[in-house]
Structure formats: structure tokens, C-alpha cells
Write a protein that holds these residues in place. Structure first.
Motif: not given
Length: 192
Positions: A33-34, A37, A51, A53, A180, A184
């Protein structure tokens, strides 16, 4: 062959740790997930987030673009009307943020934009939001509207909200942030 109590306890602990799997922030899921992103770049006031949110209310989740628009700086004397010594050495600032519903569940109500907004000084210290129940400072700028829990959002709608914060005298607001969630990186705008 007899095992000691200590050896049995170590074996049991190892078994339990293996059964639990990786801790939060560890393992392939968190790394993926990191990695997916993109890094967050510091924006300029007035520049919309690249991006989206998510904001959720009453079981509906909308995807929003966020734009920190401006910061209005007050004077330390603006706080004199509060008649409280704890406000000595502080200056009020009002932060305006625009949110636009671009995707997700629509229509929706109750998108609370300002609850995720923060302000930081140049040395990256977060400042305190000034919460006043049932009153406002007389110096509050015109057009500074708080979150409106009953406001309806349709896809494409945008609303500008505003909140007040306290910065230490001599340490002006340098950044506006938008949280977020835990995993995130927050969105960030530089105050010129």
C-alpha cells in the motif's frame, strides 16, 4: 526427555507470534500500500491536491480533492476579548480549505472537511485549533464558514470551509496539512 518450564514458555511464545502474523505496519500488505501510493509533494496555497482523499459519513464515502486556499493572520490583541491569560503569546489564524466531491457515494451529507486540517510552524510543530462553543472572535473574517454537517454534496459540488488556529507569536503558520488517516502521508501546502 524433559523440557524445562522456561523452554516450554519460549516455544509457546514463538508459536503464538507465528500464528498472529506480521504486526501493523509490517508485512507485504503494508509495503504494497505504501509502494502504490505516490509520494506527497508540498503544494502551494490554491493548488488542488493531485491525490483524492476519502471522507465518510452515515455509511457513505466520497472521494474529494482538497485545496488549502488561504491563511488569514490576526493579531495577538484579537484574543483579548477572551479575557483569559492562557491566550497570551498566541496569534489567531484562519485557514480556508476547499473540498470538491469527485467520486464515490453521492449525494452525501456530513462531510466534515476541517476536522482533518492542521497547521504547522516552520519548525514543523503542529499548532492548536481554537475551538469556541457558541461564539466567535469579533475579528473572524467575513466568509469564514465552519463545517456544515447538514450540507448536501452531489458529485462535482465543492464547498469552502474555514477554521481558526492559534500560532505562537513570532512563529507564523508555515504549512497547512490535511490528514488522510494513519497509513497515508498527509497532504501539505506551503504558506507563502
Amino acid at each position: 526427555m524433559r523440557r524445562s518450564a522456561r523452554t516450554a514458555a519460549i516455544a509457546l511464545a514463538a508459536l503464538l507470534l507465528a500464528a498472529c502474523g506480521p504486526f501493523a505496519g509490517e508485512g507485504d500488505g503494508a509495503k504494497a500500500s505504501k509502494a502504490s501510493e505516490p509520494p506527497v509533494k508540498t503544494l502551494r496555497l490554491g493548488e488542488p491536491s493531485t491525490q483524492t482523499t476519502e471522507l465518510t459519513h452515515n455509511g457513505k464515502t466520497g472521494k474529494f480533492t482538497i485545496t488549502a486556499q488561504r491563511v488569514v493572520v490576526g493579531k495577538a490583541s484579537d484574543l483579548d476579548e477572551l479575557k483569559d491569560e492562557k491566550y497570551k503569546g498566541w496569534v489567531p489564524v484562519w485557514v480556508y480549505v476547499n473540498a470538491k466531491l469527485v467520486d464515490g457515494d453521492a449525494p452525501m451529507t456530513g462531510a466534515m472537511v476541517m476536522s482533518d486540517v492542521g497547521v504547522r510552524t516552520a519548525d514543523d510543530v503542529p499548532v492548536t485549533r481554537l475551538l469556541m462553543m457558541g461564539q466567535d472572535l469579533t475579528s473572524k473574517p467575513a466568509g469564514c464558514e465552519d463545517d456544515a454537517p447538514a450540507a448536501e454534496w452531489k458529485k462535482g459540488d465543492d464547498h469552502t470551509r474555514c477554521a481558526s488556529y492559534l500560532v505562537p507569536e513570532g512563529k507564523p503558520a508555515a504549512f497547512v496539512t490535511f490528514s488522510r488517516g494513519y497509513y497515508k502521508e498527509p497532504l501539505k501546502w506551503a504558506v507563502q
